[in-house]
Design a protein around this motif. Structure first.
Motif, short mmCIF file in Angstrom:
data_model
loop_
_atom_site.label_atom_id
_atom_site.label_comp_id
_atom_site.label_asym_id
_atom_site.label_seq_id
_atom_site.Cartn_x
_atom_site.Cartn_y
_atom_site.Cartn_z
N ALA A 1 -2.28 24.97 -11.07
CA ALA A 1 -1.94 23.58 -11.39
C ALA A 1 -0.45 23.39 -11.69
N PRO A 2 0.17 24.18 -12.62
CA PRO A 2 1.60 23.96 -12.86
C PRO A 2 2.45 24.25 -11.63
N SER A 3 2.01 25.20 -10.80
CA SER A 3 2.78 25.51 -9.59
C SER A 3 2.74 24.33 -8.63
N MET A 4 1.54 23.78 -8.40
CA MET A 4 1.44 22.66 -7.47
C MET A 4 2.20 21.45 -8.01
N LEU A 5 2.19 21.31 -9.35
CA LEU A 5 2.96 20.20 -9.95
C LEU A 5 4.46 20.44 -9.81
N SER A 6 4.87 21.72 -9.87
CA SER A 6 6.29 22.05 -9.65
C SER A 6 6.68 21.70 -8.21
N TYR A 7 5.79 22.05 -7.26
CA TYR A 7 6.09 21.73 -5.85
C TYR A 7 6.11 20.22 -5.65
N GLN A 40 8.52 9.87 -14.14
CA GLN A 40 7.42 9.12 -14.76
C GLN A 40 6.06 9.72 -14.42
N PHE A 41 6.03 10.67 -13.49
CA PHE A 41 4.74 11.21 -13.07
C PHE A 41 4.38 12.48 -13.84
N GLY A 42 3.14 12.54 -14.25
CA GLY A 42 2.63 13.78 -14.82
C GLY A 42 1.32 14.07 -14.13
N ALA A 43 1.07 15.33 -13.89
CA ALA A 43 -0.21 15.79 -13.37
C ALA A 43 -0.71 14.93 -12.21
N ALA A 44 -1.96 14.47 -12.26
CA ALA A 44 -2.56 13.81 -11.10
C ALA A 44 -2.07 12.39 -10.89
N GLN A 45 -1.13 11.92 -11.81
CA GLN A 45 -0.52 10.62 -11.52
C GLN A 45 0.25 10.68 -10.22
N PHE A 46 0.63 11.90 -9.81
CA PHE A 46 1.24 12.10 -8.51
C PHE A 46 0.29 11.58 -7.43
N ALA A 47 -1.00 11.89 -7.61
CA ALA A 47 -1.99 11.50 -6.62
C ALA A 47 -2.04 9.97 -6.51
N GLN A 48 -1.99 9.29 -7.66
CA GLN A 48 -2.02 7.82 -7.64
C GLN A 48 -0.76 7.27 -6.96
N ALA A 49 0.38 7.89 -7.28
CA ALA A 49 1.64 7.42 -6.69
C ALA A 49 1.67 7.62 -5.18
N VAL A 85 4.63 21.53 -21.98
CA VAL A 85 4.12 22.89 -21.72
C VAL A 85 4.10 23.17 -20.22
N VAL A 86 3.69 22.18 -19.45
CA VAL A 86 3.62 22.36 -17.99
C VAL A 86 5.00 22.69 -17.42
N ILE A 87 6.02 21.98 -17.92
CA ILE A 87 7.38 22.20 -17.40
C ILE A 87 7.90 23.58 -17.82
N VAL A 88 7.65 23.92 -19.08
CA VAL A 88 8.23 25.15 -19.64
C VAL A 88 7.53 26.42 -19.15
N VAL A 89 6.24 26.30 -18.83
CA VAL A 89 5.47 27.52 -18.60
C VAL A 89 5.96 28.34 -17.39
#
Lengths: 442, 62
Positions: free
Chosen positions: A52-58, A285-294, A375-379
């Motif tokens: 999950a954090p990797s896909m969010l990083s991408y 402004q996007f976190g996690a699955a808000q990317f999906a909505q955007a 945490v997602v950003i730092v991990v």
């Protein structure tokens, strides 16, 4: 030291059955069958690291930088990951011991404890972010957070019901293969594939140049492909699967295949989020699955749903893999039974760690107001920064003839391995410089 | 067939496994040269400094 008598227990009988099938396939020269029997740890570790954090990083990479420098850079990081993970195949097949066990055996408790602290610290933080991904992905479908966490725990607990490495591996492989949904959604995105091809060979453009944001993204993307848990997991899985020295070539193919699939998914994720950059959407402004909505305006509701499902699945698979990596390490260090071929009664400590760490991480995600985004950003950044000592141990073990015998690293494999270590260390130093000197640029 | 294994089959099939475990179990500590020890300490200090850098970065961004 006392000699260890071979034991005929459930773990060994299961492993022997797996070995017999491999021997039969090899004798019958059924190469397709052999490939099917011997793949697993490499694909699991690579797709598991597309977490999950990797896909969010991408996704953050695609939305902040578009299609350019980061496309070939991500391909490059997976090459680095292959170099490191290939070593664990040789170590596991030659020694039949886990990574933590070898570190304690060869370097002693003092250095072993340091390695374990790094592993457990990064594993736990990463596990928390996996549950962030699970909750966020499920949120797109209006599934409440506690139910999402329970689903994650069910996936982690599947090992208890299956009581067999082979069945567990196939189930998680099926889940992990869903990571390729990011390749599917990439084709739904309104992007120019000619631009992707151009970026691949030119490594350009890099919007904003080499500023601190770029450096953090570089570090996050390295952390999205290379982390300490991968070393412990793959070596543990290779050992648990029972790979023999004859199978090392197949282990390499498995790892390379996994790296290729994971690269495709990672590049797909950058490509699909690139329209957010093109249309000047503020990714902050996007976190996690808000990317999906955007992304819905660009790839449709089905595309958005697939993206969210991909994030959910990425968290699920990685939660299983990382919990297993912690449990393997615990069992190896505590000298307790640590095999997915054992039942709960036979390996209480192993399964307690496996499910316990996941349960605590899942519970943390449910705490109201917990800084999940932080945490997602730092991990991923922390994962990269704890990697150099892990690479150091890996290279020392890979050159230890008493451990790997004839499978000791060749000089050119060492050049690649040292190159990976130096590259990661330098990336960390550059990151530190940007923290101390905020206006630092390369 | 894979489902019908007796204890002799298991021992034969896992012979390499048992031998490797036995060999690893007998291994002692690897001797570390002063250079190697210095490298390991350097890497350890590196991790500590980097974690401090991350903490500073997090505090600044909150």
């Amino acid at each position: 030291m006392a000699s260890r008598e071979p034991q005929i227990n459930r773990e060994n009988v299961s492993r022997a059955k797996d070995r017999l099938r491999v021997v039969e396939a090899r004798v019958g020269r059924r190469w397709g069958r052999l490939f099917w029997l011997l793949i697993g740890p490499g694909i699991l570790v690579m797709l598991g690291e597309n977490d999950a954090p990797s896909m969010l990083s991408y996704a953050a990479t695609g939305s902040q930088f578009g299609i350019g420098f980061f496309i070939p850079f991500v391909v490059f990081t997976f090459m680095l990951a292959f170099v490191a993970q290939e070593i664990t195949v040789r170590l596991g097949a030659a020694s039949k011991a886990g990574h933590a066990e070898l570190i304690y055996q060869r370097f002693g408790r003092f250095w072993g404890n340091f390695a374990m602290i790094d592993l457990l610290f990064t594993n736990f933080l990463t596990l928390v972010t996996e549950f962030v991904g699970i909750v966020a992905g499920a949120g797109f479908f209006h599934i409440p957070a506690p139910i999402a966490v329970l689903l994650g725990l069910l996936a982690v607990s599947s090992a208890v019901v299956l009581r067999r490495y082979w069945s567990w591996e196939r189930l998680i492989l099926a889940l992990a293969s869903f990571n390729l949904v990011f390749v599917v959604v990439a084709f739904l995105a309104p992007v120019s594939w000619g631009q992707v091809g151009h970026a691949m060979w030119s490594w350009t453009p890099l919007p904003g140049g080499w500023n601190s944001n770029t450096i953090i993204m570089i570090l996050a993307d390295i952390g999205a492909t290379i982390t300490p848990w991968m070393l412990f997991f793959q070596q543990g899985a290779v050992t648990d699967k029972g790979l023999a020295q004859k199978d090392i070539r197949w282990g390499r193919i498995d790892t390379a295949f996994g790296a290729t699939l994971a690269t495709m998914a990672a590049v797909g994720c950058i490509v699909v989020t690139a329209p957010l950059y093109i249309h000047h959407m503020n990714a902050g402004q996007f976190g996690a699955a808000q990317f999906a909505q955007a992304l819905v305006p660009y790839i449709g509701h089905i595309g958005g749903a697939l993206f969210a499902l991909g994030i959910f699945d990425a968290g699920l698979v990685a939660a299983v893999a990382i919990s297993t990596s912690s449990a393997y390490a615990f069992g190896e260090v505590a000298h307790q039974a640590h095999s997915l071929n054992r039942s709960v009664v036979e390996a209480k400590g192993f399964y307690a760690v496996l499910i316990g760490v996941a349960a605590v991480a899942g519970a943390i995600v449910l705490i109201p107001g917990f800084p999940l985004e932080m945490v997602v950003i730092v991990v991923n950044v922390i994962a990269v920064l704890t990697m150099p000592p892990a690479i150091g141990f890996l290279l020392l073990l890979a050159n230890d003839r008493e451990v790997v015998g004839p499978h000791k690293s060749t000089w050119w494999l060492n050049v690649f391995g040292i190159g990976v270590g130096v590259f990661i260390s330098l990336a960390g130093i550059v990151y530190a410089l940007t923290v101390v000197f905020p206006h630092f640029t390369l | 067939m894979a489902a019908e294994l007796d204890s002799l089959d298991v021992e034969q099939l896992l012979q390499e496994h048992y031998e490797a475990q036995e060999r690893i179990h007998r291994l002692g500590l690897r001797p570390l040269s002063p250079g190697l020890k210095a490298l390991m300490w350097t890497l350890r200090i590196y991790v500590i400094l980097m974690i401090v850098a991350v903490a500073v970065n997090v505090i600044h961004s909150v």
